[in-house]
Design a protein around this motif. Structure first.
Motif, PDB file in Angstrom:
ATOM      1  N   LYS A   9       0.791  -1.521   0.341  1.00 11.40           N
ATOM      2  CA  LYS A   9       0.375  -0.155  -0.196  1.00 11.40           C
ATOM      3  C   LYS A   9       0.495   1.369   0.467  1.00 11.40           C
ATOM      4  O   LYS A   9       0.768   2.366  -0.569  1.00 11.40           O
ATOM      5  N   GLN A  10       2.392   1.000   0.478  1.00 19.13           N
ATOM      6  CA  GLN A  10       2.349   2.325   0.762  1.00 19.13           C
ATOM      7  C   GLN A  10       3.131   2.793  -0.697  1.00 19.13           C
ATOM      8  O   GLN A  10       3.403   4.005  -1.503  1.00 19.13           O
ATOM      9  N   LYS A  11       4.133   2.190  -1.885  1.00 24.50           N
ATOM     10  CA  LYS A  11       3.925   2.300  -3.005  1.00 24.50           C
ATOM     11  C   LYS A  11       3.554   1.927  -3.480  1.00 24.50           C
ATOM     12  O   LYS A  11       3.668   3.096  -4.992  1.00 24.50           O
ATOM     13  N   TYR A  12       1.774   2.290  -3.666  1.00 28.34           N
ATOM     14  CA  TYR A  12       0.531   2.489  -4.731  1.00 28.34           C
ATOM     15  C   TYR A  12       0.652   3.661  -4.159  1.00 28.34           C
ATOM     16  O   TYR A  12       0.548   4.048  -5.048  1.00 28.34           O
ATOM     17  N   ILE A  13       0.428   4.125  -3.045  1.00 26.87           N
ATOM     18  CA  ILE A  13      -0.312   5.512  -2.861  1.00 26.87           C
ATOM     19  C   ILE A  13       1.194   6.505  -2.779  1.00 26.87           C
ATOM     20  O   ILE A  13       0.640   7.648  -3.201  1.00 26.87           O
ATOM     21  N   ASN A  14       2.653   6.117  -2.805  1.00 29.48           N
ATOM     22  CA  ASN A  14       3.712   6.860  -3.735  1.00 29.48           C
ATOM     23  C   ASN A  14       3.465   7.370  -4.646  1.00 29.48           C
ATOM     24  O   ASN A  14       3.276   8.096  -5.021  1.00 29.48           O
ATOM     25  N   GLU A  15       2.854   6.189  -5.742  1.00 31.57           N
ATOM     26  CA  GLU A  15       3.023   5.748  -6.667  1.00 31.57           C
ATOM     27  C   GLU A  15       1.326   6.497  -7.706  1.00 31.57           C
ATOM     28  O   GLU A  15       2.037   7.114  -8.859  1.00 31.57           O
ATOM     29  N   ASN A  16       0.912   6.371  -6.683  1.00 28.42           N
ATOM     30  CA  ASN A  16      -0.407   6.831  -7.723  1.00 28.42           C
ATOM     31  C   ASN A  16      -1.816   8.260  -7.129  1.00 28.42           C
ATOM     32  O   ASN A  16      -2.546   8.570  -7.173  1.00 28.42           O
ATOM     33  N   TYR A  17      -0.979   8.548  -5.487  1.00 33.68           N
ATOM     34  CA  TYR A  17      -1.722   9.559  -4.647  1.00 33.68           C
ATOM     35  C   TYR A  17      -1.290  11.099  -5.836  1.00 33.68           C
ATOM     36  O   TYR A  17      -0.348  10.870  -6.209  1.00 33.68           O
ATOM     37  N   PRO A  18      -2.793  11.601  -6.347  1.00 34.83           N
ATOM     38  CA  PRO A  18      -3.456  12.374  -7.588  1.00 34.83           C
ATOM     39  C   PRO A  18      -3.128  13.646  -6.582  1.00 34.83           C
ATOM     40  O   PRO A  18      -2.349  14.841  -7.438  1.00 34.83           O
ATOM     41  N   PHE A  19      -2.064  13.794  -5.602  1.00 29.40           N
ATOM     42  CA  PHE A  19      -2.289  15.123  -4.629  1.00 29.40           C
ATOM     43  C   PHE A  19      -0.598  15.185  -4.053  1.00 29.40           C
ATOM     44  O   PHE A  19       0.109  14.675  -4.142  1.00 29.40           O
ATOM     45  N   GLY A  20       0.184  16.765  -4.174  1.00 29.28           N
ATOM     46  CA  GLY A  20       1.342  16.665  -3.479  1.00 29.28           C
ATOM     47  C   GLY A  20       1.233  16.658  -1.742  1.00 29.28           C
ATOM     48  O   GLY A  20      -0.077  16.000  -1.313  1.00 29.28           O
ATOM     49  N   ASN A  21       2.034  16.513  -1.457  1.00 29.54           N
ATOM     50  CA  ASN A  21       2.286  16.195   0.386  1.00 29.54           C
ATOM     51  C   ASN A  21       1.797  14.580   0.365  1.00 29.54           C
ATOM     52  O   ASN A  21       0.567  14.248   1.146  1.00 29.54           O
ATOM     53  N   ILE A  22       2.398  13.130   0.131  1.00 33.12           N
ATOM     54  CA  ILE A  22       1.768  11.443   0.236  1.00 33.12           C
ATOM     55  C   ILE A  22       1.828  11.759   1.416  1.00 33.12           C
ATOM     56  O   ILE A  22       2.444  12.098   2.317  1.00 33.12           O
ATOM     57  N   PRO A  23      -0.274  11.314   2.015  1.00 35.54           N
ATOM     58  CA  PRO A  23       0.332  11.018   3.488  1.00 35.54           C
ATOM     59  C   PRO A  23       0.987  10.021   4.424  1.00 35.54           C
ATOM     60  O   PRO A  23       1.373   8.538   2.801  1.00 35.54           O
ATOM     61  N   GLU A  24       1.310   9.795   5.035  1.00 33.97           N
ATOM     62  CA  GLU A  24       2.352   8.783   5.436  1.00 33.97           C
ATOM     63  C   GLU A  24       0.630   7.826   5.867  1.00 33.97           C
ATOM     64  O   GLU A  24      -0.498   7.850   6.465  1.00 33.97           O
ATOM     65  N   ILE A  25       0.792   6.285   5.706  1.00 28.26           N
ATOM     66  CA  ILE A  25      -0.138   5.349   5.118  1.00 28.26           C
ATOM     67  C   ILE A  25      -0.134   5.067   7.142  1.00 28.26           C
ATOM     68  O   ILE A  25      -1.490   4.577   7.477  1.00 28.26           O
ATOM     69  N   THR A  26       0.111   5.394   8.096  1.00 33.27           N
ATOM     70  CA  THR A  26       0.019   5.370   9.451  1.00 33.27           C
ATOM     71  C   THR A  26      -0.786   6.303   9.249  1.00 33.27           C
ATOM     72  O   THR A  26      -1.546   6.650  10.977  1.00 33.27           O
ATOM     73  N   SER A  27      -1.459   7.827   8.925  1.00 33.67           N
ATOM     74  CA  SER A  27      -1.175   9.063   9.841  1.00 33.67           C
ATOM     75  C   SER A  27      -3.505   8.597   9.811  1.00 33.67           C
ATOM     76  O   SER A  27      -3.552   7.613   8.814  1.00 33.67           O
TER      77      SER A  27
END
Length: 74
Positions: A9-27
């Motif tokens: 999930k961390q890799k996916y969100i790093n590569e696909n999050y559509p906005f700046g400032n990618i959140p930490e997956i533990t947030s």
């Protein structure tokens, strides 16, 4: 829509999050559609009939919230 199971999930969100400032997956975040507080890592991914993928609320498909509906907690 078809749910896609994401292993890293961390890799996916790093590569696909559509906005700046990618959140930490533990947030912790809140979905404004269903008013549920959860950790980013609980998100689900769905693919539509055109092949587009959407990062969604963990309560999907009952909740139609997506990443644009996340409000950071804290």
């Amino acid at each position: 829509m078809e749910e896609i199971i994401i292993i890293d999930k961390q890799k996916y969100i790093n590569e696909n999050y559509p906005f700046g400032n990618i959140p930490e997956i533990t947030s912790e975040i809140c979905c404004i559609h269903c008013d549920t507080i959860y950790k980013v890592e609980e998100y689900k991914v769905f693919r539509d009939e055109d092949g587009d993928e959407f990062i969604c609320c963990p309560n999907a498909p009952d909740c139609d919230g997506t990443v644009i509906d996340w409000i950071p907690i804290g």
